[in-house]
Design an enzyme around this catalytic site. Structure first.
Site, PDB file in Angstrom:
ATOM      1  CG  HIS A 268      -1.597   1.288   1.502  1.00  0.00           C
ATOM      2  ND1 HIS A 268      -2.891   1.542   1.113  1.00  0.00           N
ATOM      3  CD2 HIS A 268      -1.171   2.430   2.118  1.00  0.00           C
ATOM      4  CE1 HIS A 268      -3.227   2.774   1.473  1.00  0.00           C
ATOM      5  NE2 HIS A 268      -2.197   3.325   2.091  1.00  0.00           N
ATOM      6  CD  GLU A 269       2.019   3.427   3.766  1.00  0.00           C
ATOM      7  OE1 GLU A 269       2.283   4.524   3.242  1.00  0.00           O
ATOM      8  OE2 GLU A 269       1.027   3.239   4.493  1.00  0.00           O
TER       9      GLU A 269
ATOM     10  CG  HIS B 195       0.690   6.294  -0.799  1.00  0.00           C
ATOM     11  ND1 HIS B 195      -0.530   6.807  -1.182  1.00  0.00           N
ATOM     12  CD2 HIS B 195       0.471   5.726   0.427  1.00  0.00           C
ATOM     13  CE1 HIS B 195      -1.433   6.570  -0.256  1.00  0.00           C
ATOM     14  NE2 HIS B 195      -0.856   5.917   0.728  1.00  0.00           N
TER      15      HIS B 195
ATOM     16  CD  GLU C 188      -3.724   6.989   2.246  1.00  0.00           C
ATOM     17  OE1 GLU C 188      -3.443   5.773   2.199  1.00  0.00           O
ATOM     18  OE2 GLU C 188      -2.889   7.873   2.520  1.00  0.00           O
TER      19      GLU C 188
ATOM     20  CG  ASP D 228      -6.432   0.466   0.826  1.00  0.00           C
ATOM     21  OD1 ASP D 228      -5.307   0.342   1.336  1.00  0.00           O
ATOM     22  OD2 ASP D 228      -7.440   0.816   1.477  1.00  0.00           O
TER      23      ASP D 228
END
Length: 408
Positions: A271-272, A275, A351, A355
């Site tokens: 997930h990070e 970004h 976000e 995901d």
């Protein structure tokens, strides 16, 4: 004017507080929709009854504290202006701008410190925070020092620009903001973050290889994974990727490392990494710069209008008078609040995209759901917060929405 200010402040705040209580305690329904009851997004399927009650109770108190204390900073700045204290502070500072900023910043910090302390006590009482008072005070003093230093620099530059160009100062200020924010993003991981916590390399070589393989496959230029010692502050779980260029860092909270299974950790890290892949860091920077452009222009337009109407009562000679700083800070705070729902909506979209990226890369929705369940349990996260709270405070989709998406 002072009596009217006190009277109307009391009336408006009392009405506002009653409205907040009515909304959070009476009108808000903390339950999940009926069509998802019994699913993985229903807290009754993964939390005990006592845990659900405790989380909901903590969430209600936390939302109340936020909403009830939201106007406090505005009241402080307005009170300083109405009672002529902005001018008195200027005299006390011997008309020296750095000293004036320090006095003003210190006064606001002291007056709002009890609110921060109430938040700390609330988190401690529900076992979310474990931070000792000494560490809490140390972090607040570091933040105060950094914020005051940056405010002194900003004020010196701003008032200098106002003296140079009464018509274009806002544009010149914005142009200077572009390199400053970019530079700040670059130095934050290596100079700012270590002031608060210690960072070490992930000791689990196998897990680090797995995370770096994810990063390498996604084009993230990282050669190590960092672990930050957040367990001395909180039981909540988190991770992040921040910085730009060769200062980019992949960071795991040690609480996350200790509380999640390896597949769940890999989902969080994917997930990070998402970004970075989706350029959310740069998009966030551009968003801040765009918002700052609009905000500075509005500030340029509003300041003369307000000072024309109230300048004599506030004992402020003009925009270039350093006694106008509380008014500038008041307007900046209000404009930031007005823009907050837009910023939160953009953040929630980013976000959600992260995901989706993590689900696609890992192909493991069960790990995602398991990670979300543990984040709820350890951080006492509100699964289905009231709509107003979501739009004002949530930079992520709600846990209900995230789990539901993973199930789908």
């Amino acid at each position: 004017m002072r009596k009217k200010f006190l009277m109307w402040s009391a009336i408006i705040y009392t009405t506002y507080a009653l409205g907040v209580l009515l909304y959070l305690v009476v009108l808000s329904d903390p339950g999940v929709p009926g069509d998802v009851q019994g699913s993985a997004s229903d807290p009754s399927t993964f939390l005990k009854a006592g845990e659900r009650e405790e989380i909901q109770e903590y969430a209600t108190y936390r939302h109340l504290l936020y909403l009830l204390t939201l106007p406090v900073e505005w009241l402080i700045y307005t009170g300083l202006l109405v009672f002529g204290l902005a001018r008195a502070l200027k005299k006390a500072a011997l008309y020296k701008l750095p000293l004036y900023v320090f006095f003003l910043s210190g006064l606001v910090w002291v007056l709002t410190l009890p609110i921060s302390y109430m938040g700390r006590r609330l988190s401690l009482s529900y076992d979310v925070s474990v931070e000792p008072l000494s560490k809490w005070l140390q972090d607040h003093l570091i933040s105060f020092s950094l914020d005051t230093l940056m405010m002194i620099i900003a004020a010196l530059v701003l008032y200098r620009l106002i003296r140079i160009s009464a018509e274009r100062w806002w544009l010149y200020a914005w142009l200077l903001l572009v390199p400053f924010l970019t530079f700040f993003m670059y130095i934050q991981p290596v100079l700012i973050d270590p002031l608060y916590n210690e960072f070490d390399r992930l000791s689990d070589a196998q897990l680090e290889d797995s995370i770096l393989s994810l990063a390498d496959g996604s084009g993230v230029p990282a050669d190590r994974v960092y672990v930050v010692d957040k367990s001395e502050e909180t039981n909540a779980l988190n991770a992040y990727v921040n910085g730009i260029g060769d200062n980019l860092r992949i960071v795991l909270w040690d609480t996350t490392l200790r509380s999640l299974e390896e597949e769940e950790v890999l989902f969080i890290m994917a997930h990070e990494i998402g970004h970075y892949v989706k350029n959310h860091l740069l998009k966030s920077l551009f968003g801040v710069l765009a918002g700052s452009f609009v905000g500075l222009y509005l500030l340029y337009r509003l300041l003369p209008v307000i000072l024309h109407r109230f300048g004599r009562a506030f004992r402020i000679k003009g925009v270039g008078d350093i006694a106008s700083l509380p008014l500038i800070l008041l307007l900046v705070s209000i404009l930031s609040f007005v823009a907050q729902p837009v910023g939160m909506a953009v953040s929630r979209q980013a976000e959600q995209t992260a995901d989706e990226y993590a689900l696609e890369v890992t192909g493991n929705p069960d790990a995602a759901i398991g990670a979300f369940h543990e984040m709820i349990r350890h951080g006492k996260s509100d699964v289905h917060p009231p709509t107003l709270i979501k739009y004002l405070r949530y930079g992520h989709p709600t846990m209900f929405e995230r789990i539901k998406k993973a199930e789908e």
